[in-house]
Scaffold this active site. Structure first.
Site, PDB file in Angstrom:
ATOM      1  N   ARG A  80       0.742  -1.127  -0.317  1.00  0.00           N
ATOM      2  CA  ARG A  80      -0.302   0.052   0.217  1.00  0.00           C
ATOM      3  C   ARG A  80       1.305   1.280   0.341  1.00  0.00           C
ATOM      4  O   ARG A  80       1.879   1.383   0.337  1.00  0.00           O
ATOM      5  CB  ARG A  80      -0.889  -0.197   1.317  1.00  0.00           C
ATOM      6  CG  ARG A  80      -2.520  -1.214   0.943  1.00  0.00           C
ATOM      7  CD  ARG A  80      -3.035  -0.959   1.781  1.00  0.00           C
ATOM      8  NE  ARG A  80      -3.628  -2.080   1.749  1.00  0.00           N
ATOM      9  CZ  ARG A  80      -3.851  -3.184   2.690  1.00  0.00           C
ATOM     10  NH1 ARG A  80      -2.725  -3.758   3.831  1.00  0.00           N
ATOM     11  NH2 ARG A  80      -4.647  -4.091   2.898  1.00  0.00           N
ATOM     12  N   LYS A 190       3.989 -18.236   6.511  1.00  0.00           N
ATOM     13  CA  LYS A 190       3.404 -18.450   8.066  1.00  0.00           C
ATOM     14  C   LYS A 190       3.247 -17.645   8.509  1.00  0.00           C
ATOM     15  O   LYS A 190       3.113 -16.637   8.233  1.00  0.00           O
ATOM     16  CB  LYS A 190       4.479 -20.224   8.745  1.00  0.00           C
ATOM     17  CG  LYS A 190       4.746 -19.092   9.563  1.00  0.00           C
ATOM     18  CD  LYS A 190       5.817 -20.117  11.045  1.00  0.00           C
ATOM     19  CE  LYS A 190       5.816 -19.474  11.975  1.00  0.00           C
ATOM     20  NZ  LYS A 190       5.846 -18.618  13.238  1.00  0.00           N
ATOM     21  N   HIS A 220      11.148 -21.064   7.975  1.00  0.00           N
ATOM     22  CA  HIS A 220      12.054 -20.674   7.406  1.00  0.00           C
ATOM     23  C   HIS A 220      12.796 -21.670   8.965  1.00  0.00           C
ATOM     24  O   HIS A 220      14.093 -21.856   7.927  1.00  0.00           O
ATOM     25  CB  HIS A 220      12.650 -19.251   8.784  1.00  0.00           C
ATOM     26  CG  HIS A 220      12.797 -19.090   9.696  1.00  0.00           C
ATOM     27  ND1 HIS A 220      11.036 -18.794   9.966  1.00  0.00           N
ATOM     28  CD2 HIS A 220      13.835 -19.153  10.643  1.00  0.00           C
ATOM     29  CE1 HIS A 220      11.949 -18.452  11.620  1.00  0.00           C
ATOM     30  NE2 HIS A 220      13.450 -18.277  11.745  1.00  0.00           N
ATOM     31  N   LYS A 224      17.645 -24.038   7.821  1.00  0.00           N
ATOM     32  CA  LYS A 224      19.023 -22.983   9.227  1.00  0.00           C
ATOM     33  C   LYS A 224      19.798 -24.399   8.063  1.00  0.00           C
ATOM     34  O   LYS A 224      19.633 -25.743   8.278  1.00  0.00           O
ATOM     35  CB  LYS A 224      18.222 -23.194   9.786  1.00  0.00           C
ATOM     36  CG  LYS A 224      17.637 -22.859  10.720  1.00  0.00           C
ATOM     37  CD  LYS A 224      17.069 -22.126  12.010  1.00  0.00           C
ATOM     38  CE  LYS A 224      16.444 -21.107  12.565  1.00  0.00           C
ATOM     39  NZ  LYS A 224      16.971 -20.062  12.486  1.00  0.00           N
ATOM     40  N   GLU A 258      13.760 -18.481  23.688  1.00  0.00           N
ATOM     41  CA  GLU A 258      13.772 -17.409  22.812  1.00  0.00           C
ATOM     42  C   GLU A 258      14.197 -16.360  24.340  1.00  0.00           C
ATOM     43  O   GLU A 258      13.188 -16.501  25.266  1.00  0.00           O
ATOM     44  CB  GLU A 258      12.796 -16.294  21.720  1.00  0.00           C
ATOM     45  CG  GLU A 258      12.888 -17.311  20.711  1.00  0.00           C
ATOM     46  CD  GLU A 258      12.051 -16.728  19.849  1.00  0.00           C
ATOM     47  OE1 GLU A 258      12.480 -15.605  18.801  1.00  0.00           O
ATOM     48  OE2 GLU A 258      10.568 -17.150  19.844  1.00  0.00           O
ATOM     49  N   ASP A 277       2.596 -20.476  17.008  1.00  0.00           N
ATOM     50  CA  ASP A 277       4.265 -19.600  16.593  1.00  0.00           C
ATOM     51  C   ASP A 277       5.002 -20.210  16.408  1.00  0.00           C
ATOM     52  O   ASP A 277       5.717 -20.738  15.100  1.00  0.00           O
ATOM     53  CB  ASP A 277       4.107 -18.644  17.320  1.00  0.00           C
ATOM     54  CG  ASP A 277       4.903 -17.372  16.385  1.00  0.00           C
ATOM     55  OD1 ASP A 277       5.174 -16.563  15.275  1.00  0.00           O
ATOM     56  OD2 ASP A 277       5.730 -16.980  17.138  1.00  0.00           O
ATOM     57  N   HIS A 282       7.783 -24.967  13.436  1.00  0.00           N
ATOM     58  CA  HIS A 282       9.274 -25.290  12.973  1.00  0.00           C
ATOM     59  C   HIS A 282       9.740 -26.449  14.490  1.00  0.00           C
ATOM     60  O   HIS A 282       9.890 -27.367  13.437  1.00  0.00           O
ATOM     61  CB  HIS A 282       9.452 -23.894  14.371  1.00  0.00           C
ATOM     62  CG  HIS A 282       9.180 -22.696  13.356  1.00  0.00           C
ATOM     63  ND1 HIS A 282       9.367 -21.987  12.647  1.00  0.00           N
ATOM     64  CD2 HIS A 282       9.945 -21.174  14.319  1.00  0.00           C
ATOM     65  CE1 HIS A 282       8.969 -21.320  12.135  1.00  0.00           C
ATOM     66  NE2 HIS A 282       9.498 -20.645  12.632  1.00  0.00           N
ATOM     67  N   LYS A 372       9.037 -17.669  25.089  1.00  0.00           N
ATOM     68  CA  LYS A 372       9.583 -15.814  25.058  1.00  0.00           C
ATOM     69  C   LYS A 372       9.763 -15.614  26.067  1.00  0.00           C
ATOM     70  O   LYS A 372       9.327 -16.874  27.060  1.00  0.00           O
ATOM     71  CB  LYS A 372       8.472 -15.354  24.309  1.00  0.00           C
ATOM     72  CG  LYS A 372       7.760 -15.491  22.938  1.00  0.00           C
ATOM     73  CD  LYS A 372       8.701 -14.751  22.112  1.00  0.00           C
ATOM     74  CE  LYS A 372       7.910 -15.107  20.821  1.00  0.00           C
ATOM     75  NZ  LYS A 372       9.116 -14.886  19.488  1.00  0.00           N
TER      76      LYS A 372
END
Ligand code: BG6
Length: 524
Positions: A80, A190, A220, A224, A258, A277, A282, A372
């Site tokens: 946009r 995703k 992704h 790796k 993480e 997520d 993953h 997290k």
């Protein structure tokens, strides 16, 4: 080395001595079909968004620096707004500078910037697609030969609209990809749906516009290096495969911890949560690589067949499993983040146990955990081998002293592999200590590790779908976590944990009930 607690059989050290590191010798390339991609136009929908700036543009910049792209490769951003191409490039430059693996120097940037182009417009406006068509035609004249990759880096809600418009303007055509004909591929980011039903609908919808061979569902993690190495380690060495089963393996832990929080993505995270997520994609993908049978070849379909097969053998979780073998957590302070509900039940941490009903894995628990704001950033697979029979070591202490061997596949950071085992401490007594034999990629091969997105973008341009998810495995992964989502969303009950901690104690209790424990996370 560890000192003894018991005169003859001392307790093994919790922090083992590092025994050695390994020097790598490059033996040769097994990927005989790996070739430079054909010239192509890459169209990024959502080009001014976070992913494009953080991952896609830096990846394309780095593959250009490595001379891995064909000439010409044209990158067209669609978003946009009414940016000019020069402004688009100017917006990207600081992002690429921040996130690029290699330094951004002015000459290289200018070269990169000349491959950029931009179309500003609404995704539902035909003018956007007419302008895009004109750019693609111009790119074809420059030499991209009509090859095109569309990257849908937008919220999934607009995928149908974009695909419908691309088809209406004859920019995509559903067809089996055949050599010698211009290629047309679409990369889909995703989250691929938000539950089993919506993922199936999304697959159905995309399937009406594109043939399966044109659809590249990106995860992704599969790009790796260390994740790809799981297969080389297992199938390129005869010493591991004979041990890779329930006779020798006690349990397996797969952790994606993480230290960062949700990084301002409150609204996204509220609708997603850690299970969608990280675990649905993953971690289940990593688990399928660790557990799959030997494929007939390294072709995309043979590997993907085996991954799908093992996911089909994973036991479905029932109510009892969710209650006793799955734990959800939320870091304290999450509810105060922007875009997060004050009474949010969204998990930022989850741990769950899966069992695989196959000849190879019957009875071996697989514990997956992700979270997290934990003590450290670490993604790792720990393969815990069975304890030795204690007949040789009759002393009572033997059971606690002889810690079983653990093979660690370190996915990030400090990428590498280590093996922990016990060895005799020199001296008269049979003192034992833990030792850790470690190989790190940085030491062994002295080569930079490229970013996952670099590899995956190149693979898509080459038409190699090995590291992308096929429809059946995405579907199965949703099926597996569906009971967890349903039960957790219907019943409140997150366990809170402190930022910087190892997660909620309930997760330790869960694994502890099986007589096992997590690899400890260490505050950095
Ligand atoms: C993404 C998630 O898929 O993976 C993020 O959406 C997460 O929430 C990221 O931070 C982690 O990726 P990596 O490569 O840093 O482990």
């Amino acid at each position: 080395m560890t000192e003894s607690r018991h005169p003859d059989l001392p307790a093994a050290s919790p922090t083992p001595t590092v025994m050695s590191s390994v020097t790598g010798e490059i033996l040769g390339d097994l990927s005989t079909k790996r070739r430079r991609p054909d010239p192509a136009a890459i169209v990024i929908f959502g080009a001014t968004g976070d992913l494009a700036g953080r991952k896609l543009a830096p990846a394309l910049y780095n593959v250009m620096l490595d001379n891995a792209l064909a000439e010409p490769t044209v990158i067209i951003g669609v978003s946009r707004g009414d940016l000019t191409t020069a402004k688009f490039a100017n917006q990207l430059q600081p992002r690429v500078t921040e996130f690029s693996r290699q330094k951004v120097d002015p000459a290289a940037w200018t070269r990169f910037a000349t491959s950029l182009d931009f179309v500003g417009g609404e995704f539902d406006d035909d003018a956007t697609y007419l302008a895009l068509k004109a750019k693609l035609d111009a790119a074809a004249t420059k030499g991209t030969r009509g090859n095109r990759v569309f990257y849908l880096s937008t919220p999934p809600a607009v995928f149908p609209l974009i695909l419908q418009k691309l088809q209406q303007h004859a920019l995509i055509e559903r067809a089996v990809q055949a050599p010698g004909k211009p290629s047309c591929r679409v990369i889909v980011e995703k989250p691929f749906g938000r539950d089993l039903v919506s993922a199936r609908q999304l697959n159905e919808m995309i399937g009406t516009y594109l043939h399966e061979s044109q659809i590249y569902r990106i995860d992704h993690y599969l790009g790796k290096e260390t994740v790809q190495n799981i297969l080389v380690l297992r199938f390129g060495n005869s010493i591991f495969e004979p041990l890779w089963n329930r006779n020798h393996i006690d349990y397996v832990e797969i952790t994606a911890a993480e230290s960062i929080g949700i990084e301002g993505r409150g609204a996204f995270y509220e609708a997603t949560g850690v299970v969608r997520d990280i675990i649905q994609n993953h971690l289940l993908q990593v688990m399928s690589l660790v557990t799959m049978e030997v494929p007939a070849s390294f072709s995309a379909d043979d590997i993907r067949d085996e991954k799908s097969q093992v996911l089909r053998s994973v036991r479905n979780l029932d109510l009892n499993d969710v209650a006793n073998h799955c734990v959800r957590g939320q870091y304290r302070g999450y509810r105060e983040e922007d875009g997060v509900a004050a009474d949010s039940q969204t998990p930022t941490y989850a741990a769950m146990r899966f069992m695989i009903d196959s000849w190879r894995w019957q009875g071996v628990p697989f514990y997956l955990r992700a979270g997290k704001k934990l003590a450290e950033r670490l993604t790792e697979v720990n393969i815990h081998f069975r304890a030795v029979p204690l007949v040789l070591f009759k002393e009572e202490a033997a059971g606690s002293v002889l810690q079983p061997a653990v093979l660690t596949l370190r996915i990030q950071p400090h990428e590498g592999i280590s093996l922990r085992f016990v060895a005799k401490v020199p001296g008269e007594n049979i003192n034992v200590g833990n030792v850790l034999m470690t190989m790190t990629y940085a030491d062994a091969f002295k080569r930079p590790i490229s970013e996952a997105y670099e590899r995956l973008l190149l693979d898509c341009m080459r038409g190699d779908a090995t590291l992308f998810n096929r429809r059946d495995s995405v579907d199965r992964a949703w099926e597996l976590i569906q009971p967890v989502l349903q039960i957790w969303e219907a019943t409140p009950g997150v366990h809170f944990y402190d930022p910087g901690s190892v997660g909620p104690p309930a997760a330790d209790e869960m694994i502890g009930r099986d007589g096992h424990s997590w690899r400890e996370l260490v505050r950095g």
